[in-house]
Design a protein around this motif. Structure first.
Motif, PDB file in Angstrom:
ATOM      1  N   GLU A   1     -17.092   0.012   6.509  1.00  0.00           N
ATOM      2  CA  GLU A   1     -16.230   0.997   6.169  1.00  0.00           C
ATOM      3  C   GLU A   1     -14.733   0.290   6.970  1.00  0.00           C
ATOM      4  O   GLU A   1     -14.890  -0.392   8.001  1.00  0.00           O
ATOM      5  N   VAL A   2     -13.680   0.469   6.361  1.00  0.00           N
ATOM      6  CA  VAL A   2     -12.400  -0.018   6.775  1.00  0.00           C
ATOM      7  C   VAL A   2     -11.425   1.152   6.863  1.00  0.00           C
ATOM      8  O   VAL A   2     -11.552   2.038   6.033  1.00  0.00           O
ATOM      9  N   GLU A   3     -10.697   1.253   7.956  1.00  0.00           N
ATOM     10  CA  GLU A   3      -9.757   2.435   8.304  1.00  0.00           C
ATOM     11  C   GLU A   3      -8.343   1.876   8.575  1.00  0.00           C
ATOM     12  O   GLU A   3      -8.285   0.844   9.394  1.00  0.00           O
ATOM     13  N   ALA A   4      -7.177   2.132   8.195  1.00  0.00           N
ATOM     14  CA  ALA A   4      -6.041   1.820   8.358  1.00  0.00           C
ATOM     15  C   ALA A   4      -5.095   3.084   7.966  1.00  0.00           C
ATOM     16  O   ALA A   4      -5.432   4.014   7.129  1.00  0.00           O
ATOM     17  N   VAL A   5      -4.022   2.962   8.682  1.00  0.00           N
ATOM     18  CA  VAL A   5      -2.931   3.993   8.366  1.00  0.00           C
ATOM     19  C   VAL A   5      -1.784   3.621   7.312  1.00  0.00           C
ATOM     20  O   VAL A   5      -1.285   2.559   7.835  1.00  0.00           O
ATOM     21  N   ALA A   6      -1.556   4.363   6.498  1.00  0.00           N
ATOM     22  CA  ALA A   6      -0.640   3.916   5.347  1.00  0.00           C
ATOM     23  C   ALA A   6       0.649   4.824   5.777  1.00  0.00           C
ATOM     24  O   ALA A   6       0.682   5.859   6.021  1.00  0.00           O
TER      25      ALA A   6
ATOM     26  N   ASP B   1      -0.757   8.577   6.219  1.00  0.00           N
ATOM     27  CA  ASP B   1      -1.982   9.042   5.845  1.00  0.00           C
ATOM     28  C   ASP B   1      -3.092   8.008   6.460  1.00  0.00           C
ATOM     29  O   ASP B   1      -2.818   6.919   6.548  1.00  0.00           O
ATOM     30  N   THR B   2      -4.363   8.589   6.890  1.00  0.00           N
ATOM     31  CA  THR B   2      -5.211   7.550   7.502  1.00  0.00           C
ATOM     32  C   THR B   2      -6.161   7.335   6.249  1.00  0.00           C
ATOM     33  O   THR B   2      -6.657   8.230   5.655  1.00  0.00           O
ATOM     34  N   LEU B   3      -6.322   6.085   5.640  1.00  0.00           N
ATOM     35  CA  LEU B   3      -7.152   5.693   4.768  1.00  0.00           C
ATOM     36  C   LEU B   3      -8.573   5.292   5.031  1.00  0.00           C
ATOM     37  O   LEU B   3      -8.204   4.366   6.096  1.00  0.00           O
ATOM     38  N   ARG B   4      -9.516   5.821   4.814  1.00  0.00           N
ATOM     39  CA  ARG B   4     -10.735   5.256   5.266  1.00  0.00           C
ATOM     40  C   ARG B   4     -11.679   4.906   3.849  1.00  0.00           C
ATOM     41  O   ARG B   4     -11.844   5.717   2.872  1.00  0.00           O
ATOM     42  N   VAL B   5     -11.916   3.691   3.804  1.00  0.00           N
ATOM     43  CA  VAL B   5     -12.521   3.035   2.280  1.00  0.00           C
ATOM     44  C   VAL B   5     -13.827   2.378   2.636  1.00  0.00           C
ATOM     45  O   VAL B   5     -13.956   1.520   3.816  1.00  0.00           O
TER      46      VAL B   5
ATOM     47  N   ALA C   1      -9.642  -2.724  -1.563  1.00  0.00           N
ATOM     48  CA  ALA C   1     -10.253  -1.333  -1.114  1.00  0.00           C
ATOM     49  C   ALA C   1      -8.935  -0.545  -0.711  1.00  0.00           C
ATOM     50  O   ALA C   1      -9.140   0.631  -1.017  1.00  0.00           O
ATOM     51  N   LEU C   2      -8.092  -0.865   0.132  1.00  0.00           N
ATOM     52  CA  LEU C   2      -7.092   0.051   0.656  1.00  0.00           C
ATOM     53  C   LEU C   2      -6.219   0.208  -0.557  1.00  0.00           C
ATOM     54  O   LEU C   2      -5.868   1.559  -0.729  1.00  0.00           O
ATOM     55  N   VAL C   3      -5.722  -0.669  -1.268  1.00  0.00           N
ATOM     56  CA  VAL C   3      -4.591  -0.529  -2.262  1.00  0.00           C
ATOM     57  C   VAL C   3      -5.386   0.758  -3.339  1.00  0.00           C
ATOM     58  O   VAL C   3      -4.573   1.296  -3.766  1.00  0.00           O
ATOM     59  N   LEU C   4      -6.644   0.459  -3.640  1.00  0.00           N
ATOM     60  CA  LEU C   4      -7.291   1.366  -4.633  1.00  0.00           C
ATOM     61  C   LEU C   4      -7.308   2.783  -3.965  1.00  0.00           C
ATOM     62  O   LEU C   4      -7.363   3.649  -5.181  1.00  0.00           O
ATOM     63  N   ALA C   5      -7.294   2.924  -3.018  1.00  0.00           N
ATOM     64  CA  ALA C   5      -7.412   4.183  -2.295  1.00  0.00           C
ATOM     65  C   ALA C   5      -5.852   4.773  -2.139  1.00  0.00           C
ATOM     66  O   ALA C   5      -5.853   6.001  -1.817  1.00  0.00           O
ATOM     67  N   MET C   6      -4.869   4.011  -2.327  1.00  0.00           N
ATOM     68  CA  MET C   6      -3.504   4.693  -2.274  1.00  0.00           C
ATOM     69  C   MET C   6      -3.029   5.624  -3.433  1.00  0.00           C
ATOM     70  O   MET C   6      -3.464   5.248  -4.609  1.00  0.00           O
ATOM     71  N   PRO C   7      -2.536   6.609  -3.265  1.00  0.00           N
ATOM     72  CA  PRO C   7      -2.182   7.788  -4.262  1.00  0.00           C
ATOM     73  C   PRO C   7      -1.209   6.948  -4.990  1.00  0.00           C
ATOM     74  O   PRO C   7      -0.252   6.175  -4.622  1.00  0.00           O
ATOM     75  N   VAL C   8      -1.126   7.178  -6.289  1.00  0.00           N
ATOM     76  CA  VAL C   8      -0.228   6.903  -7.451  1.00  0.00           C
ATOM     77  C   VAL C   8       1.201   7.378  -6.967  1.00  0.00           C
ATOM     78  O   VAL C   8       2.285   6.578  -6.991  1.00  0.00           O
ATOM     79  N   THR C   9       1.137   8.666  -6.609  1.00  0.00           N
ATOM     80  CA  THR C   9       2.381   9.192  -6.244  1.00  0.00           C
ATOM     81  C   THR C   9       2.043   9.805  -4.803  1.00  0.00           C
ATOM     82  O   THR C   9       1.574  10.786  -4.673  1.00  0.00           O
ATOM     83  N   PRO C  10       2.857   9.124  -3.623  1.00  0.00           N
ATOM     84  CA  PRO C  10       2.426   9.799  -2.209  1.00  0.00           C
ATOM     85  C   PRO C  10       3.263  10.867  -2.008  1.00  0.00           C
ATOM     86  O   PRO C  10       4.380  10.949  -2.456  1.00  0.00           O
ATOM     87  N   LEU C  11       2.552  11.901  -1.582  1.00  0.00           N
ATOM     88  CA  LEU C  11       3.252  13.120  -1.357  1.00  0.00           C
ATOM     89  C   LEU C  11       3.236  13.517   0.142  1.00  0.00           C
ATOM     90  O   LEU C  11       1.948  13.429   0.676  1.00  0.00           O
ATOM     91  N   CYS C  12       4.135  14.492   0.885  1.00  0.00           N
ATOM     92  CA  CYS C  12       4.065  14.853   1.841  1.00  0.00           C
ATOM     93  C   CYS C  12       3.075  15.807   1.933  1.00  0.00           C
ATOM     94  O   CYS C  12       2.285  15.945   3.061  1.00  0.00           O
ATOM     95  N   ARG C  13       2.761  16.635   0.997  1.00  0.00           N
ATOM     96  CA  ARG C  13       1.608  17.665   0.840  1.00  0.00           C
ATOM     97  C   ARG C  13       1.717  17.853  -0.696  1.00  0.00           C
ATOM     98  O   ARG C  13       2.466  17.788  -1.231  1.00  0.00           O
ATOM     99  N   PRO C  14       0.371  18.282  -1.128  1.00  0.00           N
ATOM    100  CA  PRO C  14       0.031  18.534  -2.676  1.00  0.00           C
ATOM    101  C   PRO C  14       1.064  19.342  -3.385  1.00  0.00           C
ATOM    102  O   PRO C  14       1.313  18.944  -4.355  1.00  0.00           O
TER     103      PRO C  14
END
Ligand SMILES: [Zn+2]
Ligand SMILES: [Zn+2]
Length: 190
Positions: free
Chosen positions: A71-76, A89-93, A132-145
């Motif tokens: 597992e890899v964790e990083a903050v985007a 966001d904290t991404l955990r992949v 793995a990290l880039v794949l977990a990134m949202p296409v459209t980053p939002l502050c909240r849904p």
């Protein structure tokens, strides 16, 4: 095409010599390392260069190479695509990747871009971690849904505007014309 040799001092390059190419032997990497470069789209949404990437991965020697999984964790960080507010966001992949030994059958029978390779005993985790990290990134980053975004007229976030916010007011230079237009519409509707 020659590839630059791996730098053993790079934060995501690991020496697997202690596995001794002996199938079943494992080593555990559990530590935070600085991102050697930004992962993602810098300024839009990315794990910034030098920010901490937490690794919790197991390296296992198998017959054809070294299997990495864990597992890899990083903050985007980035900005909301609707209101431009900062997003964090904290991404955990999960990562799982086989690195073939130089000279192994797997290396000989697969294309260079099909499978990762070891360079001597060195293994470069960076491409696997980045993918793995880039794949977990949202296409459209939002502050909240349900971020309502910005008012198209004044550019102020809807979150900071009263519910009845609007732009009914007409430029005074056009007010006269507007009156005529309204009168005209009234006439037609009658
Ligand atoms: Zn937003
Ligand atoms: Zn407005």
């Amino acid at each position: 095409m020659t590839k630059a040799a791996l730098d053993p001092a790079a934060p995501l390059v690991f020496d697997t010599a202690e596995l001794g190419r002996s199938s079943g032997t494992t080593m555990h990497i559990e530590r935070g390392v600085p991102a050697p470069e930004a992962f993602g789209l810098e300024g839009v949404y990315a794990v910034p260069k030098s920010s901490t990437v937490d690794l919790d991965v197991r390296l296992t020697a198998v017959s054809e190479g070294v299997l990495v999984d864990g597992e890899v964790e990083a903050v985007a960080e980035g900005e909301c695509a609707r209101c431009l507010a900062p997003v964090r966001d904290t991404l955990r992949v999960q990562v799982q990747e086989l690195y073939a030994y130089e000279g192994s059958v797997t290396e000989a029978t697969t294309d260079a871009d099909e499978i990762m390779r070891l360079e001597g005993d060195l293994l470069d985790l960076e491409p696997a971690v980045r993918d793995a990290l880039v794949l977990a990134m949202p296409v459209t980053p939002l502050c909240r849904p349900d971020c309502p975004g910005l008012c198209a007229e004044c550019g102020v976030p809807w979150d900071e505007l009263p519910d009845d916010h609007g732009h009914e007011a007409v430029d005074p230079r056009w007010a006269g014309l507007e009156k005529l237009r309204l009168a005209d519409t009234d006439g037609e509707s009658k």
